[in-house]
Design a protein around this motif. Structure first.
Motif, PDB file in Angstrom:
ATOM      1  N   LEU A  55       0.765  -1.258  -0.005  1.00 22.57           N
ATOM      2  CA  LEU A  55       0.070   0.034   0.071  1.00 22.57           C
ATOM      3  C   LEU A  55       0.924   1.246  -0.109  1.00 22.57           C
ATOM      4  O   LEU A  55       0.505   2.201  -0.723  1.00 22.57           O
ATOM      5  CB  LEU A  55      -1.003  -0.007   1.280  1.00 22.57           C
ATOM      6  N   GLU A  56       2.152   1.102   0.803  1.00 22.50           N
ATOM      7  CA  GLU A  56       2.996   2.456   0.778  1.00 22.50           C
ATOM      8  C   GLU A  56       3.510   2.480  -0.854  1.00 22.50           C
ATOM      9  O   GLU A  56       3.702   3.692  -1.238  1.00 22.50           O
ATOM     10  CB  GLU A  56       4.097   2.030   1.830  1.00 22.50           C
ATOM     11  N   ALA A  57       3.821   1.356  -1.324  1.00 22.10           N
ATOM     12  CA  ALA A  57       4.286   1.572  -2.762  1.00 22.10           C
ATOM     13  C   ALA A  57       3.444   2.030  -3.859  1.00 22.10           C
ATOM     14  O   ALA A  57       3.980   2.687  -4.690  1.00 22.10           O
ATOM     15  CB  ALA A  57       4.904   0.213  -3.207  1.00 22.10           C
ATOM     16  N   PHE A  58       2.013   1.656  -3.623  1.00 17.35           N
ATOM     17  CA  PHE A  58       1.089   1.778  -4.753  1.00 17.35           C
ATOM     18  C   PHE A  58       0.179   2.659  -4.572  1.00 17.35           C
ATOM     19  O   PHE A  58      -0.524   3.352  -5.363  1.00 17.35           O
ATOM     20  CB  PHE A  58       0.488   0.435  -4.985  1.00 17.35           C
ATOM     21  N   SER A  59      -0.428   2.814  -3.234  1.00 23.61           N
ATOM     22  CA  SER A  59      -1.805   3.701  -3.168  1.00 23.61           C
ATOM     23  C   SER A  59      -1.519   5.232  -2.943  1.00 23.61           C
ATOM     24  O   SER A  59      -0.337   5.594  -2.848  1.00 23.61           O
ATOM     25  CB  SER A  59      -2.189   3.306  -1.790  1.00 23.61           C
ATOM     26  N   ARG A  60      -2.388   5.974  -3.547  1.00 24.23           N
ATOM     27  CA  ARG A  60      -2.497   7.275  -3.701  1.00 24.23           C
ATOM     28  C   ARG A  60      -3.514   7.834  -3.036  1.00 24.23           C
ATOM     29  O   ARG A  60      -4.366   7.065  -2.988  1.00 24.23           O
ATOM     30  CB  ARG A  60      -2.212   7.672  -4.965  1.00 24.23           C
ATOM     31  N   PRO A  61      -3.708   9.243  -2.566  1.00 26.02           N
ATOM     32  CA  PRO A  61      -4.909   9.700  -1.984  1.00 26.02           C
ATOM     33  C   PRO A  61      -5.954   9.546  -2.816  1.00 26.02           C
ATOM     34  O   PRO A  61      -7.087   9.303  -2.359  1.00 26.02           O
ATOM     35  CB  PRO A  61      -4.443  11.330  -2.042  1.00 26.02           C
ATOM     36  N   GLU A  62      -5.942   9.527  -4.274  1.00 24.99           N
ATOM     37  CA  GLU A  62      -7.275   9.435  -4.898  1.00 24.99           C
ATOM     38  C   GLU A  62      -7.738   7.939  -4.956  1.00 24.99           C
ATOM     39  O   GLU A  62      -8.916   7.828  -5.082  1.00 24.99           O
ATOM     40  CB  GLU A  62      -7.207   9.749  -6.470  1.00 24.99           C
ATOM     41  N   HIS A  63      -6.725   6.712  -4.387  1.00 26.88           N
ATOM     42  CA  HIS A  63      -7.308   5.552  -4.315  1.00 26.88           C
ATOM     43  C   HIS A  63      -8.374   5.408  -3.141  1.00 26.88           C
ATOM     44  O   HIS A  63      -9.218   4.914  -3.212  1.00 26.88           O
ATOM     45  CB  HIS A  63      -6.032   4.815  -4.250  1.00 26.88           C
ATOM     46  N   PHE A  64      -8.013   6.193  -2.295  1.00 27.95           N
ATOM     47  CA  PHE A  64      -8.671   6.272  -0.858  1.00 27.95           C
ATOM     48  C   PHE A  64     -10.133   6.894  -1.086  1.00 27.95           C
ATOM     49  O   PHE A  64     -11.149   6.324  -0.816  1.00 27.95           O
ATOM     50  CB  PHE A  64      -8.175   6.930   0.275  1.00 27.95           C
ATOM     51  N   ALA A  65     -10.204   8.106  -2.070  1.00 27.82           N
ATOM     52  CA  ALA A  65     -11.250   8.643  -2.299  1.00 27.82           C
ATOM     53  C   ALA A  65     -12.152   7.804  -2.736  1.00 27.82           C
ATOM     54  O   ALA A  65     -13.576   7.721  -2.926  1.00 27.82           O
ATOM     55  CB  ALA A  65     -10.885  10.001  -2.897  1.00 27.82           C
ATOM     56  N   GLU A  66     -11.618   6.879  -3.833  1.00 26.27           N
ATOM     57  CA  GLU A  66     -12.455   6.018  -4.996  1.00 26.27           C
ATOM     58  C   GLU A  66     -12.690   4.843  -4.158  1.00 26.27           C
ATOM     59  O   GLU A  66     -13.978   4.500  -4.323  1.00 26.27           O
ATOM     60  CB  GLU A  66     -11.704   5.737  -6.129  1.00 26.27           C
ATOM     61  N   PHE A  67     -12.105   4.145  -3.387  1.00 29.23           N
ATOM     62  CA  PHE A  67     -12.300   2.663  -2.972  1.00 29.23           C
ATOM     63  C   PHE A  67     -12.381   2.601  -1.309  1.00 29.23           C
ATOM     64  O   PHE A  67     -13.003   1.517  -1.100  1.00 29.23           O
ATOM     65  CB  PHE A  67     -11.066   1.862  -3.290  1.00 29.23           C
ATOM     66  N   LEU A  68     -12.010   3.446  -0.710  1.00 31.55           N
ATOM     67  CA  LEU A  68     -12.182   3.416   0.805  1.00 31.55           C
ATOM     68  C   LEU A  68     -12.498   4.792   1.448  1.00 31.55           C
ATOM     69  O   LEU A  68     -11.623   5.297   2.410  1.00 31.55           O
ATOM     70  CB  LEU A  68     -10.806   2.777   1.312  1.00 31.55           C
ATOM     71  N   PRO A  69     -13.503   5.441   1.046  1.00 37.57           N
ATOM     72  CA  PRO A  69     -13.730   6.844   1.474  1.00 37.57           C
ATOM     73  C   PRO A  69     -13.723   7.174   3.033  1.00 37.57           C
ATOM     74  O   PRO A  69     -13.726   8.201   3.538  1.00 37.57           O
ATOM     75  CB  PRO A  69     -14.864   7.381   0.649  1.00 37.57           C
ATOM     76  N   GLU A  70     -14.112   5.888   3.656  1.00 34.01           N
ATOM     77  CA  GLU A  70     -14.295   6.220   5.198  1.00 34.01           C
ATOM     78  C   GLU A  70     -12.621   6.326   5.878  1.00 34.01           C
ATOM     79  O   GLU A  70     -12.630   6.877   6.911  1.00 34.01           O
ATOM     80  CB  GLU A  70     -14.949   4.840   5.733  1.00 34.01           C
ATOM     81  N   TYR A  71     -11.773   6.272   5.070  1.00 35.63           N
ATOM     82  CA  TYR A  71     -10.422   6.637   5.712  1.00 35.63           C
ATOM     83  C   TYR A  71      -9.990   7.755   4.889  1.00 35.63           C
ATOM     84  O   TYR A  71     -10.003   7.885   3.684  1.00 35.63           O
ATOM     85  CB  TYR A  71      -9.318   5.390   5.604  1.00 35.63           C
ATOM     86  N   SER A  72      -9.215   8.587   5.824  1.00 33.51           N
ATOM     87  CA  SER A  72      -8.588   9.540   5.044  1.00 33.51           C
ATOM     88  C   SER A  72      -7.566   9.549   4.189  1.00 33.51           C
ATOM     89  O   SER A  72      -7.024  10.141   3.240  1.00 33.51           O
ATOM     90  CB  SER A  72      -8.234  10.936   6.156  1.00 33.51           C
TER      91      SER A  72
END
Ligand code: ATP
Ligand code: MG
Length: 353
Positions: free
Chosen positions: A250-267
């Motif tokens: 997740l550190e290597a691949f995830s970006r803020p927009e991924h949270f917004a799209e797939f896991l919006p309950e986490y900032s």
């Protein structure tokens, strides 16, 4: 002085997401960034043969696969010269001269060589060619007068060895070779991505990889089967994030927009990590999120790969053209090297002087 990149991969299998975050992504960024005058990308078949002498067919078959992975990731033959190592024999000649500038004990001390010998169970019988591959890598880098080598952390000792060879050569024969530096990914998780089994490094030879060419279902299965914190048995248990492959990915691949799209309950990742540490967050939920992130990153690569798979003669032509260009560049350096060593006997009747 020109800014020049040389880097590459061994055609021992398809390329995986460790290559992608460790080096490929960086190459594409540098290729498009406009700060480099030349970019050389080498398919290191000769190096692959140093530990696959009995499996030349494996190396041969993977040349096109690696080329497809390159094109799929966005390496652009108009901007980067993609070539096949063994088709540039000048590199072999340079290696032979450099071998005299390195001691056996120095190669033995190289930590990457040590680790790789152990990994391949070569302790009792190391092929001489394999033992010498750090020297041949120095030839590859210096042949193109590379100033920068984007690579994963495992390559740092190789670059160090290369710089020593450059110093030694220049001090014995006069200023001739260019000293390169390594460009490591800024994100620490990308320097040495672990395998899905939690082993220290994702590596073709260890079979613990997510490949760029894996289809959607394969990626999903691999992500869902990933090693996590072995003490995090029940959802409510507190979990460890450090050294946990799922979080490293997740550190290597995830970006803020991924949270917004797939896991919006986490900032963002920090909040997700905090929840995992505290307990109450299950592995399955984190893995499902990771799968969404990986699919978002890999799907355009997969599509481009499919497109290039239909155009193999064109891919072959790209390699042929790239190799011709690379050969001309390496020949110039070899010419300078022979001149510096005064073994250019027949040029201007030098042997008589
Ligand atoms: P092999 O097992 O045949 O050695 P490999 O998977 O180690 O294959 P290489 O072709 O040796 O791949 O490495 C090519 C490039 O990818 C190098 O720059 C290396 O640093 C980088 N790289 C390889 N594996 C990883 C990884 N797990 N994380 C980050 N970078 C990596
Ligand atoms: Mg390797």
């Amino acid at each position: 002085m020109k800014n020049i990149i040389l880097t590459g991969d061994r055609p021992t299998g398809h390329l995986h997401v460790g290559h992608y975050v460790g080096s490929l992504k960086e190459r594409v960024r540098l290729q498009n960034g406009g700060n480099y005058d030349e970019v050389y990308i080498m398919i290191a078949d000769a190096q692959a043969l140093t530990d696959n002498a009995e499996h030349p067919e494996k190396v041969r078959q993977n040349i096109l696969q690696v080329a497809l992975d390159y094109l799929a990731c966005g390496l652009d033959p108009e901007k980067s010269t993609i070539f096949i190592q063994s088709m540039v024999p000048e590199l072999t000649e340079l290696t032979f001269y450099y071998m005299n500038l390195v001691t056996v004990s120095r190669v033995q001390r190289n930590p990457t060589v040590k680790a790789e010998i152990q990994m391949r169970n070569f302790e009792a019988s190391i092929p001489v060619g394999f033992f010498c591959y750090p020297i041949s890598q120095a030839a590859d880098i210096t042949a193109f007068r590379a100033t920068a080598v984007p690579a994963g952390e495992d390559q740092a000792p190789m670059l160090e060895q290369c710089r020593e060879i450059v110093h030694k050569f220049n001090s014995v024969y006069g200023e001739t070779l260019t000293e390169p530096k390594i460009i490591l990914p800024e994100n620490e998780a990308c320097m040495r991505l672990p395998g899905i089994d939690g082993k220290a490094k994702m590596s073709k030879s260890l079979g613990n990889c997510i490949y760029l060419s894996d289809d959607e279902e394969d990626v999903r299965k691999k992500v869902m089967s990933m090693f996590t914190d072995p003490n995090h048995l029940r959802v409510q248990d507190p979990g460890r994030v450090e050294g946990n492959p799922v979080f490293i990915y997740l550190e290597a691949f995830s970006r803020p927009e991924h949270f917004a799209e797939f896991l919006p309950e986490y900032s963002g990742l920090e909040e997700l990590e905090e929840h995992y540490r505290k307990g109450g967050l299950g592995d399955v939920k984190v893995k499902k999120f990771l799968n969404n992130v990986m699919q978002a990153e890999l799907s355009p690569i997969r599509q481009r790969r499919k497109m290039w798979e239909q155009r193999l003669p064109e891919v072959c032509e790209i390699l042929k053209k790239g190799t011709e260009k690379a050969r001309a560049a390496a020949a110039e350096t070899l010419h300078d090297v022979r001149h510096a060593m005064r073994i250019d006997y027949f040029e201007n009747d030098n042997l008589l002087n």
